[in-house]
Design an enzyme around this catalytic site. Structure first.
Site, PDB file in Angstrom:
ATOM      1  N   TRP A   1      -6.438  11.879   6.390  1.00  0.00           N
ATOM      2  CA  TRP A   1      -6.411  12.511   5.068  1.00  0.00           C
ATOM      3  C   TRP A   1      -5.068  12.307   4.368  1.00  0.00           C
ATOM      4  O   TRP A   1      -4.422  13.248   3.916  1.00  0.00           O
ATOM      5  CB  TRP A   1      -6.712  14.001   5.205  1.00  0.00           C
ATOM      6  CG  TRP A   1      -8.103  14.336   5.637  1.00  0.00           C
ATOM      7  CD1 TRP A   1      -8.998  13.519   6.255  1.00  0.00           C
ATOM      8  CD2 TRP A   1      -8.761  15.608   5.486  1.00  0.00           C
ATOM      9  NE1 TRP A   1     -10.157  14.190   6.507  1.00  0.00           N
ATOM     10  CE2 TRP A   1     -10.049  15.468   6.048  1.00  0.00           C
ATOM     11  CE3 TRP A   1      -8.376  16.829   4.960  1.00  0.00           C
ATOM     12  CZ2 TRP A   1     -10.963  16.530   6.075  1.00  0.00           C
ATOM     13  CZ3 TRP A   1      -9.286  17.880   4.991  1.00  0.00           C
ATOM     14  CH2 TRP A   1     -10.562  17.735   5.532  1.00  0.00           C
TER      15      TRP A   1
ATOM     16  N   THR B   1     -10.134   0.490   4.175  1.00  0.00           N
ATOM     17  CA  THR B   1     -10.270   1.919   4.431  1.00  0.00           C
ATOM     18  C   THR B   1     -11.360   2.597   3.608  1.00  0.00           C
ATOM     19  O   THR B   1     -11.497   3.824   3.667  1.00  0.00           O
ATOM     20  CB  THR B   1      -8.930   2.647   4.169  1.00  0.00           C
ATOM     21  OG1 THR B   1      -8.534   2.420   2.817  1.00  0.00           O
ATOM     22  CG2 THR B   1      -7.852   2.144   5.117  1.00  0.00           C
TER      23      THR B   1
ATOM     24  N   GLY C   1       0.825  -1.198   0.000  1.00  0.00           N
ATOM     25  CA  GLY C   1       0.000   0.000   0.000  1.00  0.00           C
ATOM     26  C   GLY C   1       0.865   1.256   0.000  1.00  0.00           C
ATOM     27  O   GLY C   1       2.093   1.189   0.100  1.00  0.00           O
ATOM     28  N   GLN C   2       0.227   2.433  -0.103  1.00  0.00           N
ATOM     29  CA  GLN C   2       1.005   3.661  -0.209  1.00  0.00           C
ATOM     30  C   GLN C   2       1.829   3.919   1.054  1.00  0.00           C
ATOM     31  O   GLN C   2       2.985   4.344   0.967  1.00  0.00           O
ATOM     32  CB  GLN C   2       0.121   4.858  -0.555  1.00  0.00           C
ATOM     33  CG  GLN C   2      -0.969   5.203   0.424  1.00  0.00           C
ATOM     34  CD  GLN C   2      -1.763   6.440  -0.005  1.00  0.00           C
ATOM     35  OE1 GLN C   2      -1.413   7.142  -0.946  1.00  0.00           O
ATOM     36  NE2 GLN C   2      -2.853   6.716   0.706  1.00  0.00           N
ATOM     37  N   LEU C   3       1.287   3.643   2.241  1.00  0.00           N
ATOM     38  CA  LEU C   3       2.069   3.841   3.459  1.00  0.00           C
ATOM     39  C   LEU C   3       3.057   2.707   3.664  1.00  0.00           C
ATOM     40  O   LEU C   3       4.222   2.945   4.027  1.00  0.00           O
ATOM     41  CB  LEU C   3       1.149   3.968   4.678  1.00  0.00           C
ATOM     42  CG  LEU C   3       1.864   4.172   6.017  1.00  0.00           C
ATOM     43  CD1 LEU C   3       2.759   5.402   5.997  1.00  0.00           C
ATOM     44  CD2 LEU C   3       0.838   4.265   7.156  1.00  0.00           C
TER      45      LEU C   3
ATOM     46  N   TYR D   1     -16.807   2.286   9.922  1.00  0.00           N
ATOM     47  CA  TYR D   1     -15.355   2.259   9.759  1.00  0.00           C
ATOM     48  C   TYR D   1     -14.676   2.696  11.051  1.00  0.00           C
ATOM     49  O   TYR D   1     -13.738   2.047  11.527  1.00  0.00           O
ATOM     50  CB  TYR D   1     -14.928   3.164   8.601  1.00  0.00           C
ATOM     51  CG  TYR D   1     -13.427   3.359   8.521  1.00  0.00           C
ATOM     52  CD1 TYR D   1     -12.594   2.310   8.129  1.00  0.00           C
ATOM     53  CD2 TYR D   1     -12.836   4.580   8.844  1.00  0.00           C
ATOM     54  CE1 TYR D   1     -11.215   2.480   8.061  1.00  0.00           C
ATOM     55  CE2 TYR D   1     -11.458   4.763   8.775  1.00  0.00           C
ATOM     56  CZ  TYR D   1     -10.659   3.706   8.394  1.00  0.00           C
ATOM     57  OH  TYR D   1      -9.291   3.879   8.337  1.00  0.00           O
TER      58      TYR D   1
ATOM     59  N   ALA E   1      -5.665  -2.639   6.192  1.00  0.00           N
ATOM     60  CA  ALA E   1      -7.011  -2.336   6.671  1.00  0.00           C
ATOM     61  C   ALA E   1      -7.932  -2.163   5.485  1.00  0.00           C
ATOM     62  O   ALA E   1      -7.481  -1.937   4.349  1.00  0.00           O
ATOM     63  CB  ALA E   1      -7.014  -1.068   7.530  1.00  0.00           C
TER      64      ALA E   1
END
Length: 285
Positions: A148, A60, A10-12, A123, A58
């Site tokens: 965000w 999201t 994922g991006q993170l 969520y 997760a």
């Protein structure tokens, strides 16, 4: 230090993996490992023998979670239980990524780490259950709340605004939902520092300052040289959607700042990110 990252693609997760030498980092992601299944999760962590597990994986999609709260709980809460059990089995520290949506947004001031959570949507409830579960199972546990996120390698609000700006339809963005826009790269740096510090507890990690969705969208377009692109202000009540976001999603970084971990203003982070999206040699008009 051996690091294991769930949601490593994922991006993170991708940004985090770059913070340590490659030989020290491993992880899992779909489809090879589904954290909602216990045994594959236990096996993946046991094979890696990490000292720190960073749990980014997760579901999201907040509207998807509202439409299917059972799945939200299965992935976000039960999945975290499985990751926490796996971390405990190998004696690893656990860092869990959570969300500003554990708060209902009715408070006037930004939320601090000591404010009582009270989610407004499924969520948020699934992430709050994840926080509680992680801390009950693993004594050496950090909960990191952020909000965000924008960065490379994933869909986010900044990318969505740029997509809409390329279309013919006028942009409508809400003015009464506020939060702290946070660059994935800055968050990854802060999590790296937190992981290396050995701290435990709850930490809010967001870029400094706050904005409405409208203000963020305007900043994105201005930085891309699209100052002439109009945005129609709107209110949350005018949008029909499955989930109810917190109107005030602002987080205050008190605990992290107390140990010297601070993130720069979101405007600076956004400028760098948008600049990285521009073709070489181009400049905003």
């Amino acid at each position: 230090m051996r690091i294991f990252i769930t949601g490593i693609r994922g991006q993170l997760g991708t940004a985090l993996a770059k913070r340590w030498p490659a030989a020290q980092v491993s992880g899992c992601d779909l489809p090879e490992c589904d954290i909602s299944q216990l045994q594959p999760t236990l096996d993946a962590v046991a094979d890696a023998r990490p000292q720190v597990v960073i749990h980014c994986a997760a579901w999201t999609d907040v509207d998807g979670c509202a439409r299917d709260p059972i799945r939200a709980y299965q992935v976000n809460a039960i999945g975290t239980q499985h990751v926490a059990l796996a971390a405990r089995a190998v004696g690893a520290r656990l860092l869990l990524l959570s969300s500003n949506e554990v708060f209902d947004g009715t408070q006037a001031a930004p939320y601090g780490e000591q404010d009582a959570p009270c989610p407004a949507n499924p969520y948020g409830w699934s992430k709050l259950a994840a926080e509680w579960t992680a801390q009950q199972i693993v004594d050496d546990c950090c909960v990191v709340r952020s909000s965000w996120l924008f960065g490379h390698g994933g869909r986010n609000f900044v990318h969505r605004i740029l997509e809409l700006a390329r279309g013919a339809a006028p942009l409508r963005v809400v003015t009464d939902e506020t939060g702290a826009p946070t660059a994935v790269e800055d968050l990854a740096d802060a999590i790296f520092s937190l992981a290396e510090s050995g701290q435990r507890g709850i930490f809010h990690l967001v870029n400094a300052g706050f904005a409405s969705r409208y203000e963020l969208a305007r900043a994105v377009l201005d930085l891309c040289g699209q100052r002439a692109t109009m945005i129609e202000p709107a209110l949350l009540a005018s949008y029909v959607r499955a989930s109810t976001p917190p109107r005030n999603g602002c987080l205050r970084n008190s605990a992290a700042a107390a140990i010297g971990i601070q993130l720069r203003p979101w405007q600076e982070a956004l400028q760098d990110f948008v600049g990285s999206l521009q073709p070489a040699g181009s400049a905003a008009r």
